[in-house]
Design a protein around this motif. Structure first.
Motif, mmCIF file in Angstrom:
data_model
loop_
_atom_site.group_PDB
_atom_site.id
_atom_site.type_symbol
_atom_site.label_atom_id
_atom_site.label_comp_id
_atom_site.label_asym_id
_atom_site.label_seq_id
_atom_site.Cartn_x
_atom_site.Cartn_y
_atom_site.Cartn_z
ATOM 1 N N CYS A 194 -13.372 -24.585 -74.859
ATOM 2 C CA CYS A 194 -14.485 -24.115 -75.682
ATOM 3 C C CYS A 194 -14.165 -24.327 -77.155
ATOM 4 N N ARG A 195 -15.114 -24.904 -77.899
ATOM 5 C CA ARG A 195 -14.925 -25.129 -79.334
ATOM 6 C C ARG A 195 -15.248 -23.897 -80.167
ATOM 7 N N GLU A 196 -15.813 -22.860 -79.539
ATOM 8 C CA GLU A 196 -16.126 -21.620 -80.254
ATOM 9 C C GLU A 196 -14.913 -20.684 -80.155
ATOM 10 N N PRO A 197 -14.191 -20.469 -81.265
ATOM 11 C CA PRO A 197 -12.952 -19.694 -81.207
ATOM 12 C C PRO A 197 -13.131 -18.214 -80.879
ATOM 13 N N GLN A 198 -14.327 -17.663 -81.096
ATOM 14 C CA GLN A 198 -14.549 -16.253 -80.838
ATOM 15 C C GLN A 198 -15.032 -15.968 -79.422
ATOM 16 N N ALA A 199 -15.337 -16.984 -78.667
ATOM 17 C CA ALA A 199 -15.846 -16.784 -77.308
ATOM 18 C C ALA A 199 -14.744 -16.264 -76.394
ATOM 19 N N GLU A 200 -15.119 -15.356 -75.503
ATOM 20 C CA GLU A 200 -14.169 -14.843 -74.528
ATOM 21 C C GLU A 200 -13.882 -15.925 -73.493
ATOM 22 N N LYS A 201 -12.701 -15.877 -72.923
ATOM 23 C CA LYS A 201 -12.298 -16.868 -71.937
ATOM 24 C C LYS A 201 -13.104 -16.691 -70.656
ATOM 25 N N VAL A 202 -13.612 -17.803 -70.149
ATOM 26 C CA VAL A 202 -14.342 -17.822 -68.883
ATOM 27 C C VAL A 202 -13.537 -18.690 -67.929
ATOM 28 N N GLN A 203 -13.141 -18.123 -66.797
ATOM 29 C CA GLN A 203 -12.297 -18.844 -65.845
ATOM 30 C C GLN A 203 -13.038 -20.004 -65.186
ATOM 31 N N ASP A 204 -14.180 -19.709 -64.565
ATOM 32 C CA ASP A 204 -14.926 -20.723 -63.823
ATOM 33 C C ASP A 204 -16.071 -21.231 -64.692
ATOM 34 N N LYS A 205 -15.948 -22.437 -65.168
ATOM 35 C CA LYS A 205 -16.928 -23.015 -66.098
ATOM 36 C C LYS A 205 -18.237 -23.414 -65.413
ATOM 37 N N THR A 206 -18.309 -23.269 -64.087
ATOM 38 C CA THR A 206 -19.525 -23.636 -63.357
ATOM 39 C C THR A 206 -20.270 -22.419 -62.820
ATOM 40 N N ARG A 207 -19.831 -21.207 -63.163
ATOM 41 C CA ARG A 207 -20.504 -19.979 -62.744
ATOM 42 C C ARG A 207 -21.259 -19.383 -63.920
ATOM 43 N N ALA A 208 -22.377 -18.764 -63.629
ATOM 44 C CA ALA A 208 -23.189 -18.135 -64.671
ATOM 45 C C ALA A 208 -22.375 -17.057 -65.381
ATOM 46 N N ASN A 209 -22.609 -16.900 -66.690
ATOM 47 C CA ASN A 209 -21.887 -15.893 -67.457
ATOM 48 C C ASN A 209 -22.770 -15.326 -68.562
ATOM 49 N N TYR A 210 -22.240 -14.338 -69.261
ATOM 50 C CA TYR A 210 -22.980 -13.645 -70.310
ATOM 51 C C TYR A 210 -22.511 -14.019 -71.718
ATOM 52 N N CYS A 211 -21.927 -15.152 -71.911
ATOM 53 C CA CYS A 211 -21.386 -15.530 -73.216
ATOM 54 C C CYS A 211 -22.475 -15.468 -74.298
ATOM 55 N N ASP A 212 -22.156 -14.777 -75.384
ATOM 56 C CA ASP A 212 -23.111 -14.632 -76.494
ATOM 57 C C ASP A 212 -23.282 -15.919 -77.290
ATOM 58 N N PHE A 213 -22.357 -16.850 -77.150
ATOM 59 C CA PHE A 213 -22.396 -18.082 -77.928
ATOM 60 C C PHE A 213 -23.063 -19.236 -77.188
ATOM 61 N N PHE A 214 -23.579 -18.993 -75.981
ATOM 62 C CA PHE A 214 -24.176 -20.062 -75.178
ATOM 63 C C PHE A 214 -25.348 -20.715 -75.904
ATOM 64 N N GLU A 215 -25.313 -22.043 -75.964
ATOM 65 C CA GLU A 215 -26.426 -22.846 -76.477
ATOM 66 C C GLU A 215 -26.569 -24.046 -75.557
ATOM 67 N N PRO A 216 -27.775 -24.286 -75.018
ATOM 68 C CA PRO A 216 -27.970 -25.421 -74.113
ATOM 69 C C PRO A 216 -27.687 -26.755 -74.794
ATOM 70 N N THR A 217 -27.271 -27.715 -74.003
ATOM 71 C CA THR A 217 -27.019 -29.045 -74.537
ATOM 72 C C THR A 217 -27.442 -30.113 -73.537
ATOM 73 N N ALA A 218 -27.795 -31.260 -74.055
ATOM 74 C CA ALA A 218 -28.113 -32.412 -73.202
ATOM 75 C C ALA A 218 -26.919 -33.345 -73.122
ATOM 76 N N ASP A 219 -25.861 -33.037 -73.889
ATOM 77 C CA ASP A 219 -24.642 -33.844 -73.885
ATOM 78 C C ASP A 219 -23.778 -33.405 -72.713
ATOM 79 N N LEU A 220 -23.823 -34.154 -71.626
ATOM 80 C CA LEU A 220 -23.123 -33.753 -70.415
ATOM 81 C C LEU A 220 -21.680 -34.224 -70.446
ATOM 82 N N LYS A 221 -20.820 -33.430 -71.059
ATOM 83 C CA LYS A 221 -19.399 -33.780 -71.163
ATOM 84 C C LYS A 221 -18.745 -33.800 -69.802
ATOM 85 N N GLY A 222 -19.147 -32.897 -68.942
ATOM 86 C CA GLY A 222 -18.573 -32.856 -67.602
ATOM 87 C C GLY A 222 -18.926 -34.095 -66.804
#
Length: 97
Positions: free
Chosen positions: A51-79
């Motif tokens: 994650c490039r956002e330094p204040q975001a809490e660590k999320v173990q599974d990057k493919t599960r829904a979460n409550y991150c306050d910094f979430f912003e949708p993107t069309a850039d599919l890095k995965g």
């Protein structure tokens, strides 16, 4: 009322509107959750915690829904680009043949 495209599904690449990024929302095409790290503009496998956002809490599974306050949708599919990384590696190896 028309909804504009806000991003793409991290799994199948189908276009998603801003309203399709709820906490319990799934992609209508593939059934995967949409509000996940892999669909966020801050997601980057090269960074700590992927994650490039330094204040975001660590999320173990990057493919599960979460409550991150910094979430912003993107069309850039890095995965999705991880598969293309193999092509780049092959090109680099071809340079030294």
């Amino acid at each position: 009322m028309t909804s504009s495209v806000a991003g793409k599904c991290w799994h199948c690449g189908s276009e998603l509107s801003v309203h399709e990024y709820g906490r319990e929302t799934i992609c209508l095409k593939c059934g995967k959750p949409t509000r996940v790290c892999r669909n966020c503009r801050w997601y980057d496998p090269a960074f700590t915690n992927q994650c490039r956002e330094p204040q975001a809490e660590k999320v173990q599974d990057k493919t599960r829904a979460n409550y991150c306050d910094f979430f912003e949708p993107t069309a850039d599919l890095k995965g999705a680009g991880e598969a293309a990384g193999g092509d780049q590696r092959q090109a680099a190896e071809d340079l030294f043949k």
